[in-house]
Design an enzyme around this catalytic site. Structure first.
Site, mmCIF file in Angstrom:
data_model
loop_
_atom_site.group_PDB
_atom_site.id
_atom_site.type_symbol
_atom_site.label_atom_id
_atom_site.label_comp_id
_atom_site.label_asym_id
_atom_site.label_seq_id
_atom_site.Cartn_x
_atom_site.Cartn_y
_atom_site.Cartn_z
ATOM 1 C CE1 TYR A 107 -4.161 -1.340 -0.314
ATOM 2 C CE2 TYR A 107 -3.559 -2.742 1.537
ATOM 3 C CZ TYR A 107 -4.417 -2.429 0.499
ATOM 4 O OH TYR A 107 -5.521 -3.209 0.264
ATOM 5 C CD GLU A 193 -5.832 -30.193 5.271
ATOM 6 O OE1 GLU A 193 -6.432 -29.655 4.316
ATOM 7 O OE2 GLU A 193 -5.681 -31.423 5.368
ATOM 8 C CG ASP A 245 -8.779 -33.257 4.847
ATOM 9 O OD1 ASP A 245 -8.953 -33.781 5.969
ATOM 10 O OD2 ASP A 245 -9.358 -32.215 4.485
#
Length: 305
Positions: A107, A193, A245
């Protein structure tokens, strides 16, 4: 402009980085004064070993080729311009002993940088040129990792006392280099996770029944989470396990913890945890335990690529 890769010395990290910035900018000014285009050599790194018969992690310790940047090539001009603007900001941060985020830097010159990824790329270039990690530039990531369990430590003067309430969730410190006086009675470290799994373990009082430290990066782990995990494994000498997963995203997250990311391959040796072990379902378990095919999800086109 290609420096030697050297170990840290007795002076403060800020002193060394500022000295390298001064040397780098002086060489650019000298070349321009002599009517020559500066030639900037930026090492490239990989985060894996290319020897198929090896089980080591040497791939990130040595550079593997270079990017050669010059003002004579129009495609390089913008990259050099962005890098010098970010370098000026970094120099000021170090001189004033202040920190800011990558988003803050973006920015400051949004019309020049155009996208956050442009700033990220420039910061990586600077780290390689200055032979340092991102935290040595006083550039920090917005922390998103969480920790709970049987551990107590300080970040500077701030106390993180998880032991007094092991199921209470604490944010992982952003300034991991300031973490000190680590005390733990944990038997292992569990990395999960998903934040939803982390919250479930907290609600189920998991750490009260299991003497462990639980960490989550809430998906793909940020740098503070990876550095914090590396610090704990090194200091506490505890086994670390990662529950993800059984899908491409889970595997990618696991390998990020274990081997590091391609984007920051130059600094992988400070971020990877090669000792971490995989928990959860394996792809082979579907056949081993005769899981019906209707219980499995098909890969999407994006996952297959």
């Amino acid at each position: 402009m290609e420096g030697k890769w050297m170990s840290s010395q007795s002076q403060s990290p800020n002193f060394h980085v500022l000295a390298k910035i001064k040397e780098f900018t002086r060489s650019i000014v000298t070349d321009l004064s002599n009517g020559q285009s500066p030639v900037i050599l930026i090492h490239r790194f990989r985060n894996h070993c290319t020897n198929p018969n090896s089980n080591c992690f040497c791939g990130s310790n040595l550079p593997c080729g270079k990017d050669v940047l010059t003002l004579c090539r129009e495609s390089h001009v913008h990259r050099i311009d962005v890098m010098l603007k970010v370098l000026l900001i970094v120099q000021k941060l170090l001189q004033e002993n202040r920190h800011c985020s990558k988003r803050d830097i973006y920015y400051m010159h949004p019309s020049v940088f155009s996208d956050q990824s442009v700033v990220d790329h420039a910061i990586n270039d600077i780290c390689v040129l200055m032979q340092c990690s991102r935290h040595n530039l006083n550039v920090v990531s917005a922390g998103k990792g969480l920790v709970m369990g049987w551990i107590r430590f300080f970040e500077g003067k701030r106390l993180f006392d998880c032991i007094s309430s092991p199921n209470k969730v604490h944010p992982i410190p952003v300034h991991v280099e300031e973490v000190k006086d680590i005390i733990s009675v944990a038997h292992y470290i569990l990395v999960v996770e998903k934040e939803s799994v982390f919250e479930r373990l907290a609600n189920d009082q998991f750490c009260s029944a299991n003497h462990c430290i639980v960490i989550t990066g809430r998906g793909y782990p940020d740098i503070p989470t990876r550095r914090f995990l590396r610090l704990l494994v090194e200091d506490l000498h505890l086994p670390a396990y990662c529950l993800v997963d059984c899908d491409p995203y889970g595997f990618d997250i696991l390998t990020t913890y274990r081997f590091g990311s391609m984007q920051m391959a130059y600094d992988t040796k400070h971020l990877r945890v090669p000792e971490i072990q995989w928990l959860g379902a394996y792809p082979s378990d579907a056949e081993r335990y005769f899981i019906p095919k209707q219980c499995l999800l098909s890969l999407t086109a994006e996952e297959e690529t």
